[in-house]
Design a protein around this motif. Structure first.
Motif, PDB file in Angstrom:
ATOM      1  N   VAL A 180      -6.135  -1.963   3.137  1.00 47.90           N
ATOM      2  CA  VAL A 180      -7.284  -1.165   2.606  1.00 47.90           C
ATOM      3  C   VAL A 180      -6.547   0.079   1.989  1.00 47.90           C
ATOM      4  CG1 VAL A 180      -9.232   0.264   3.119  1.00 47.90           C
ATOM      5  CG2 VAL A 180      -8.536  -2.064   4.417  1.00 47.90           C
ATOM      6  N   ILE A 181      -6.797   0.374   0.639  1.00 48.27           N
ATOM      7  CA  ILE A 181      -6.407   1.641   0.213  1.00 48.27           C
ATOM      8  C   ILE A 181      -7.497   2.593  -0.441  1.00 48.27           C
ATOM      9  CG2 ILE A 181      -5.366   2.395  -1.954  1.00 48.27           C
ATOM     10  CD1 ILE A 181      -3.840  -0.297  -2.133  1.00 48.27           C
ATOM     11  N   TYR A 182      -7.482   3.824   0.200  1.00 40.58           N
ATOM     12  CA  TYR A 182      -8.197   4.598   0.060  1.00 40.58           C
ATOM     13  C   TYR A 182      -7.890   5.597  -1.175  1.00 40.58           C
ATOM     14  CZ  TYR A 182      -9.934   3.384   4.732  1.00 40.58           C
ATOM     15  OH  TYR A 182     -10.314   2.834   5.584  1.00 40.58           O
ATOM     16  N   SER A 183      -9.105   5.849  -1.937  1.00 41.98           N
ATOM     17  CA  SER A 183      -8.619   6.973  -3.102  1.00 41.98           C
ATOM     18  C   SER A 183      -9.971   7.669  -3.402  1.00 41.98           C
ATOM     19  CB  SER A 183      -8.178   6.340  -4.316  1.00 41.98           C
ATOM     20  OG  SER A 183      -8.890   5.460  -4.837  1.00 41.98           O
ATOM     21  N   ASN A 184      -9.733   8.746  -4.206  1.00 39.23           N
ATOM     22  CA  ASN A 184     -10.893   9.516  -4.637  1.00 39.23           C
ATOM     23  C   ASN A 184     -11.855  10.049  -3.703  1.00 39.23           C
ATOM     24  OD1 ASN A 184      -9.909   9.222  -7.353  1.00 39.23           O
ATOM     25  ND2 ASN A 184     -10.872   7.460  -7.538  1.00 39.23           N
ATOM     26  N   VAL A 219      -3.274  -1.930  13.617  1.00 38.25           N
ATOM     27  CA  VAL A 219      -3.758  -1.190  12.478  1.00 38.25           C
ATOM     28  C   VAL A 219      -2.530   0.033  12.386  1.00 38.25           C
ATOM     29  CG1 VAL A 219      -5.307   0.017  11.298  1.00 38.25           C
ATOM     30  CG2 VAL A 219      -6.191  -1.631  12.911  1.00 38.25           C
ATOM     31  N   ASN A 220      -1.727   0.002  11.045  1.00 35.70           N
ATOM     32  CA  ASN A 220      -1.179   0.988  10.699  1.00 35.70           C
ATOM     33  C   ASN A 220      -1.721   1.826   9.687  1.00 35.70           C
ATOM     34  OD1 ASN A 220       1.482   0.224  11.995  1.00 35.70           O
ATOM     35  ND2 ASN A 220       1.295  -1.761  11.170  1.00 35.70           N
ATOM     36  N   PHE A 221      -1.493   3.058   9.876  1.00 31.86           N
ATOM     37  CA  PHE A 221      -2.062   4.117   9.105  1.00 31.86           C
ATOM     38  C   PHE A 221      -1.072   4.708   8.432  1.00 31.86           C
ATOM     39  CE2 PHE A 221      -4.870   3.492  12.611  1.00 31.86           C
ATOM     40  CZ  PHE A 221      -6.267   3.472  11.974  1.00 31.86           C
ATOM     41  N   TYR A 222      -1.351   5.102   7.211  1.00 31.12           N
ATOM     42  CA  TYR A 222      -0.290   5.877   6.267  1.00 31.12           C
ATOM     43  C   TYR A 222      -1.076   6.918   5.532  1.00 31.12           C
ATOM     44  CZ  TYR A 222       2.056   1.247   6.918  1.00 31.12           C
ATOM     45  OH  TYR A 222       2.785   0.375   7.442  1.00 31.12           O
ATOM     46  N   TYR A 223      -0.398   8.086   5.669  1.00 36.57           N
ATOM     47  CA  TYR A 223      -0.969   9.499   5.286  1.00 36.57           C
ATOM     48  C   TYR A 223      -0.199   9.934   4.144  1.00 36.57           C
ATOM     49  CZ  TYR A 223      -3.480   8.869   9.653  1.00 36.57           C
ATOM     50  OH  TYR A 223      -4.037   8.530  10.861  1.00 36.57           O
ATOM     51  N   THR A 224      -0.723  10.544   3.188  1.00 38.83           N
ATOM     52  CA  THR A 224      -0.194  11.623   2.119  1.00 38.83           C
ATOM     53  C   THR A 224      -0.609  13.012   2.627  1.00 38.83           C
ATOM     54  OG1 THR A 224      -1.945  11.349   0.552  1.00 38.83           O
ATOM     55  CG2 THR A 224      -0.039   9.908   0.572  1.00 38.83           C
ATOM     56  N   SER A 225      -0.531  13.941   1.676  1.00 36.66           N
ATOM     57  CA  SER A 225      -0.816  15.309   1.738  1.00 36.66           C
ATOM     58  C   SER A 225      -2.292  15.517   1.666  1.00 36.66           C
ATOM     59  CB  SER A 225      -0.018  16.266   1.159  1.00 36.66           C
ATOM     60  OG  SER A 225      -0.162  15.924  -0.440  1.00 36.66           O
ATOM     61  N   HIS A 226      -3.121  14.946   2.362  1.00 40.41           N
ATOM     62  CA  HIS A 226      -4.566  15.112   2.103  1.00 40.41           C
ATOM     63  C   HIS A 226      -4.877  16.389   3.090  1.00 40.41           C
ATOM     64  CE1 HIS A 226      -8.757  14.541   2.276  1.00 40.41           C
ATOM     65  NE2 HIS A 226      -8.935  13.663   1.172  1.00 40.41           N
ATOM     66  N   ILE A 233      -3.152  -0.753   7.023  1.00 38.73           N
ATOM     67  CA  ILE A 233      -2.759  -2.277   6.990  1.00 38.73           C
ATOM     68  C   ILE A 233      -3.367  -3.008   8.580  1.00 38.73           C
ATOM     69  CG2 ILE A 233      -1.157  -4.136   6.981  1.00 38.73           C
ATOM     70  CD1 ILE A 233       0.453  -2.131   5.249  1.00 38.73           C
ATOM     71  N   VAL A 234      -4.189  -3.859   8.335  1.00 40.23           N
ATOM     72  CA  VAL A 234      -4.803  -4.572   9.612  1.00 40.23           C
ATOM     73  C   VAL A 234      -4.155  -5.853   9.613  1.00 40.23           C
ATOM     74  CG1 VAL A 234      -6.599  -5.189  10.833  1.00 40.23           C
ATOM     75  CG2 VAL A 234      -6.832  -3.192   9.055  1.00 40.23           C
ATOM     76  N   GLU A 235      -3.454  -6.014  10.831  1.00 39.02           N
ATOM     77  CA  GLU A 235      -3.025  -7.587  10.988  1.00 39.02           C
ATOM     78  C   GLU A 235      -3.652  -8.082  12.168  1.00 39.02           C
ATOM     79  OE1 GLU A 235       1.487  -7.691  10.818  1.00 39.02           O
ATOM     80  OE2 GLU A 235       1.372  -5.893  10.174  1.00 39.02           O
TER      81      GLU A 235
END
Length: 93
Positions: free
Chosen positions: A81-85, A28-35, A44-46
């Motif tokens: 998986v894309i998280y928003s809101n 599992v790779n996690f990607y972050y913005t300025s939350h 992304i889960v492989e």
């Protein structure tokens, strides 16, 4: 068993790899913005479930077969998986 890669400056998990005896491995790779709460906006889960057995009811196999489980010979996949809101709630003090 799991391995985790952590960004010590931001105190977040960047990558996690898990190994199981019967269900293969998962990366599992996690990607972050300025939350403001350091929550990921994408992951992304492989996975590789080669040799794993999955019940036919879950895998959608033939139900009148003598075999109750399906054996996967080569099963690699990727899920994005894309998280928003985000809505973050806090407990009142």
């Amino acid at each position: 068993l799991a391995e985790m890669w952590v960004d010590p400056k931001r105190a977040v998990v960047m990558r996690m790899k898990t190994y199981t005896k019967e269900s293969g491995s998962y990366l599992v790779n996690f990607y972050y913005t300025s939350h403001p709460y350091n929550l990921p906006d994408r992951m992304i889960v492989e996975f590789d479930v080669k040799g794993s057995k999955i019940p036919q009811k879950i895998a959608g196999g033939e139900f009148n077969s003598k075999e109750k489980e399906l054996l996967f010979k080569d099963s690699k996949g990727k899920v994005i998986v894309i998280y928003s809101n985000y809505k973050v709630t806090t407990t009142p003090k």
